[in-house]
Design a protein around this motif. Structure first.
Motif, mmCIF file in Angstrom:
data_model
loop_
_atom_site.group_PDB
_atom_site.id
_atom_site.type_symbol
_atom_site.label_atom_id
_atom_site.label_comp_id
_atom_site.label_asym_id
_atom_site.label_seq_id
_atom_site.Cartn_x
_atom_site.Cartn_y
_atom_site.Cartn_z
ATOM 1 N N ARG A 10 -5.699 -7.039 10.831
ATOM 2 C CA ARG A 10 -5.474 -5.445 11.022
ATOM 3 C C ARG A 10 -3.992 -4.994 11.355
ATOM 4 N NH1 ARG A 10 -9.851 -4.029 15.309
ATOM 5 N NH2 ARG A 10 -11.089 -4.308 13.482
ATOM 6 N N GLN A 11 -3.109 -5.834 12.313
ATOM 7 C CA GLN A 11 -1.780 -5.522 12.606
ATOM 8 C C GLN A 11 -1.031 -5.649 11.406
ATOM 9 O OE1 GLN A 11 -1.097 -8.619 15.123
ATOM 10 N NE2 GLN A 11 -1.348 -7.439 17.300
ATOM 11 N N ALA A 18 2.495 1.685 7.530
ATOM 12 C CA ALA A 18 3.394 2.480 8.270
ATOM 13 C C ALA A 18 4.535 2.550 7.323
ATOM 14 C CB ALA A 18 4.198 2.078 9.492
ATOM 15 N N ILE A 19 4.950 1.373 6.451
ATOM 16 C CA ILE A 19 6.060 1.329 5.557
ATOM 17 C C ILE A 19 5.548 2.253 4.396
ATOM 18 C CG2 ILE A 19 7.268 -0.250 3.920
ATOM 19 C CD1 ILE A 19 6.906 -2.486 6.024
#
Length: 97
Positions: A10-11, A18-19
């Motif tokens: 998940r992280q 985000a990237i």
């Protein structure tokens, strides 16, 4: 101390998302300029003039009311109820952008 930290799936998905989102924001502007060519400056003129106008209004208000913040100035200019509505609209605008 040899400590190993592990990133779960998940992280890792959040990092990759985000990237991709950040690179999309940067590449979108350059692609729009590449497609429109010399006419691209026209699409940026209105937002630039608007930003300068907002900056001028804030500068003028700061000169008229030294030592006060924007919320205090709106209460003083518009009164209790209208100033509260103006402050609420300003906070919603900041929150959505």
């Amino acid at each position: 101390m040899n400590r190993k930290e592990i990133i779960n799936h998940r992280q890792m998905a959040w990092v990759v998302g985000a990237i991709f989102a950040a690179s999309g924001f940067v590449n979108q502007q350059s692609e729009l300029i590449h497609i429109s060519g010399p006419d691209a400056w026209g699409s940026y003129m209105l937002p630039i003039l608007y930003a300068f106008g907002v900056c001028f209004v804030f500068y003028y208000l700061i000169q008229l009311y030294p030592g006060k913040n924007l919320f205090q100035i709106s209460f003083e200019l518009c009164g209790k109820w209208v100033g509260g509505i103006v402050n609420l609209l300003f906070l919603i605008h900041l929150w959505l952008n």
